[in-house]
Design a protein around this motif. Structure first.
Motif, mmCIF file in Angstrom:
data_model
loop_
_atom_site.group_PDB
_atom_site.id
_atom_site.type_symbol
_atom_site.label_atom_id
_atom_site.label_comp_id
_atom_site.label_asym_id
_atom_site.label_seq_id
_atom_site.Cartn_x
_atom_site.Cartn_y
_atom_site.Cartn_z
ATOM 1 N N THR A 182 0.829 -1.211 0.000
ATOM 2 C CA THR A 182 0.000 0.000 0.000
ATOM 3 C C THR A 182 0.864 1.262 0.000
ATOM 4 O O THR A 182 0.330 2.373 0.008
ATOM 5 C CB THR A 182 -0.912 0.032 1.244
ATOM 6 O OG1 THR A 182 -0.095 -0.026 2.421
ATOM 7 C CG2 THR A 182 -1.883 -1.140 1.247
ATOM 8 N N LEU A 183 2.178 1.095 -0.002
ATOM 9 C CA LEU A 183 3.077 2.242 0.095
ATOM 10 C C LEU A 183 3.409 2.862 -1.258
ATOM 11 O O LEU A 183 4.033 3.920 -1.325
ATOM 12 C CB LEU A 183 4.388 1.822 0.788
ATOM 13 C CG LEU A 183 4.241 1.263 2.206
ATOM 14 C CD1 LEU A 183 5.609 0.923 2.780
ATOM 15 C CD2 LEU A 183 3.518 2.252 3.107
ATOM 16 N N VAL A 184 2.996 2.195 -2.349
ATOM 17 C CA VAL A 184 3.300 2.694 -3.695
ATOM 18 C C VAL A 184 2.090 3.469 -4.217
ATOM 19 O O VAL A 184 0.986 2.928 -4.287
ATOM 20 C CB VAL A 184 3.631 1.531 -4.652
ATOM 21 C CG1 VAL A 184 3.996 2.075 -6.035
ATOM 22 C CG2 VAL A 184 4.780 0.696 -4.092
ATOM 23 N N PRO A 185 2.275 4.728 -4.592
ATOM 24 C CA PRO A 185 1.140 5.517 -5.106
ATOM 25 C C PRO A 185 0.761 5.119 -6.533
ATOM 26 O O PRO A 185 1.388 4.260 -7.148
ATOM 27 C CB PRO A 185 1.686 6.952 -5.060
ATOM 28 C CG PRO A 185 3.164 6.779 -5.252
ATOM 29 C CD PRO A 185 3.525 5.493 -4.554
ATOM 30 N N ARG A 186 -0.248 5.767 -7.053
ATOM 31 C CA ARG A 186 -0.665 5.542 -8.436
ATOM 32 C C ARG A 186 0.478 5.893 -9.399
ATOM 33 O O ARG A 186 1.177 6.902 -9.215
ATOM 34 C CB ARG A 186 -1.889 6.401 -8.748
ATOM 35 C CG ARG A 186 -2.470 6.180 -10.141
ATOM 36 C CD ARG A 186 -3.337 7.364 -10.543
ATOM 37 N NE ARG A 186 -4.430 7.545 -9.622
ATOM 38 C CZ ARG A 186 -5.627 6.979 -9.750
ATOM 39 N NH1 ARG A 186 -5.872 6.195 -10.781
ATOM 40 N NH2 ARG A 186 -6.579 7.215 -8.855
ATOM 41 N N ILE A 187 0.683 5.045 -10.410
ATOM 42 C CA ILE A 187 1.706 5.301 -11.428
ATOM 43 C C ILE A 187 0.965 5.556 -12.744
ATOM 44 O O ILE A 187 0.578 4.604 -13.433
ATOM 45 C CB ILE A 187 2.677 4.113 -11.563
ATOM 46 C CG1 ILE A 187 3.209 3.704 -10.185
ATOM 47 C CG2 ILE A 187 3.826 4.460 -12.496
ATOM 48 C CD1 ILE A 187 4.080 2.473 -10.201
ATOM 49 N N PRO A 188 0.761 6.824 -13.130
ATOM 50 C CA PRO A 188 -0.182 7.178 -14.204
ATOM 51 C C PRO A 188 0.017 6.462 -15.538
ATOM 52 O O PRO A 188 -0.841 5.684 -15.948
ATOM 53 C CB PRO A 188 0.036 8.688 -14.350
ATOM 54 C CG PRO A 188 0.562 9.118 -13.027
ATOM 55 C CD PRO A 188 1.406 7.991 -12.545
ATOM 56 N N VAL A 189 1.125 6.688 -16.244
ATOM 57 C CA VAL A 189 1.289 6.160 -17.599
ATOM 58 C C VAL A 189 1.575 4.659 -17.563
ATOM 59 O O VAL A 189 0.939 3.874 -18.268
ATOM 60 C CB VAL A 189 2.435 6.900 -18.339
ATOM 61 C CG1 VAL A 189 2.630 6.310 -19.731
ATOM 62 C CG2 VAL A 189 2.129 8.392 -18.417
ATOM 63 N N PHE A 190 2.501 4.239 -16.754
ATOM 64 C CA PHE A 190 2.863 2.835 -16.613
ATOM 65 C C PHE A 190 1.642 2.000 -16.235
ATOM 66 O O PHE A 190 1.439 0.893 -16.735
ATOM 67 C CB PHE A 190 3.948 2.703 -15.541
ATOM 68 C CG PHE A 190 4.465 1.307 -15.342
ATOM 69 C CD1 PHE A 190 5.474 0.804 -16.148
ATOM 70 C CD2 PHE A 190 3.951 0.484 -14.337
ATOM 71 C CE1 PHE A 190 5.970 -0.487 -15.967
ATOM 72 C CE2 PHE A 190 4.431 -0.796 -14.152
ATOM 73 C CZ PHE A 190 5.449 -1.276 -14.979
ATOM 74 N N GLY A 191 0.804 2.547 -15.367
ATOM 75 C CA GLY A 191 -0.362 1.830 -14.870
ATOM 76 C C GLY A 191 -1.478 1.670 -15.873
ATOM 77 O O GLY A 191 -2.462 0.971 -15.602
ATOM 78 N N GLN A 192 -1.370 2.309 -17.036
ATOM 79 C CA GLN A 192 -2.372 2.113 -18.077
ATOM 80 C C GLN A 192 -2.223 0.755 -18.751
ATOM 81 O O GLN A 192 -3.186 0.206 -19.278
ATOM 82 C CB GLN A 192 -2.253 3.224 -19.132
ATOM 83 C CG GLN A 192 -2.607 4.606 -18.631
ATOM 84 C CD GLN A 192 -4.060 4.707 -18.185
ATOM 85 O OE1 GLN A 192 -4.965 4.300 -18.910
ATOM 86 N NE2 GLN A 192 -4.278 5.238 -16.999
#
Length: 321
Positions: A182-192
């Motif tokens: 739970t310590l990793v925030p949202r990763i915008p482009v990679f997370g697509q």
């Protein structure tokens, strides 16, 4: 076959020290910032389940590789006759295709683990923790290795080398270790395109709206393509675990209690259709409607969201009665 199998490296050997260091670091951050990400009882359960899973995975590895080699060699004449090649070889593009094919297999294997009760019984242990941390990644079912390779059979039939398939499966498992935090925030482009800890929290959540979502391993595009993707709502408190947690946390109970419940349900009915559904129907199915599947729960949840304040009060009164 024996030479190839003996020469096959074990990628986990190189990553175990890193896994250990990251777990220690996460536990330290949890302690320093009072996040309560770990508990002694939960960590011990994850450790014992993980050790058992690792031992069984090692013992069944020869069975998995042997099964792949059986179909690899059995279909070689057909590949030569109809496709014009003996095997796909070891070129870089074959590795890429193998990784993609492996992840596609994992998606459907994982999705069926959540929608078919007998498979859920084998997979449930991975979701049994009410904590979501890197240690949770090692909570793998002890029986899942027996049927998991079935989803990969088409790959050796097409000519992917069984050792390559096994290595890609290992790479997939290694990647998924890093998803459990739970310590990793949202990763915008990679997370697509790729699965991330942010959306994997949804998969491990027991919130009704989150059930049976985000089944991908390395790639999240399968969930987007097949309608099971859901982003994490940062305003919603995520509750981890299963809807009906086991009363005990020893590794035997965690791995086999759902199989015992299936057996009890099968014995409780006379109808062969009901017996079949208790084994191969969705988790939560019952012949008398006394229990509810995740889809039923989500439909009720959606109706409640659409209801007016007065209707919500009336529904609350009915539930209280």
């Amino acid at each position: 076959m024996e030479i190839l199998f003996d020469q096959m490296p074990n990628p986990f050997t190189y990553f175990v020290p890193l896994f250990f260091l990251l777990i220690v670091a996460e536990a330290y951050i949890s302690y320093r910032e009072d996040k309560e990400l770990y508990s002694l009882k939960d960590s011990l359960a994850s450790t014992w389940v993980g050790l058992g899973a690792a031992a069984l995975n090692t013992l069944t590895k020869a069975y998995q590789i042997g099964l792949f080699f059986l179909f690899y060699q059995l279909f070689e004449p057909m590949r030569v006759e109809f496709l014009g090649y003996e095997n796909l070889g070891w070129a870089w593009w074959v590795w890429v295709l193998c990784l993609i094919g492996d992840d596609f297999n994992f998606y459907w294997h994982h999705r069926f683990c959540h929608t078919i009760r007998i498979f859920w019984a084998a997979h449930l242990v991975h979701h049994s923790s009410e904590k979501f941390n890197l240690g949770t990644a090692f909570r793998n079912g002890w029986t899942i290795f027996l049927y998991k390779p079935i989803y990969w059979i088409w790959m050796p039939i097409l000519g992917f080398n069984p050792v390559m398939i096994a290595l890609c499966m290992s790479f997939n498992s290694i990647y998924q270790f890093f998803l459990h935090s739970t310590l990793v925030p949202r990763i915008p482009v990679f997370g697509q395109i790729f699965n991330t800890p942010w959306v994997h929290q949804v998969h491990h959540a027991r919130n009704i709206e989150y059930l049976d979502r985000n089944h991908g391993g390395i790639l999240i595009i399968w969930d987007r393509l097949f309608g099971t993707y859901m982003d994490k709502d940062k305003h919603l408190k995520t509750e981890f675990g299963v809807l009906h947690p086991p009363t005990k946390h020893d590794p035997l109970t965690l791995n086999f209690h759902e199989f015992n419940d299936i057996w009890k349900d099968v014995r409780s009915v006379k109808s062969w259709k009901a017996k079949f559904m208790y084994v191969f129907g969705p988790p939560g199915w019952s012949h008398d409607g006394s229990r509810k599947t995740s889809k039923m729960l989500q439909q009720e949840w959606l109706q409640q969201q659409k209801a007016t304040p007065t209707q919500k009060e009336e529904q609350a009164e009915l539930v209280a009665q």
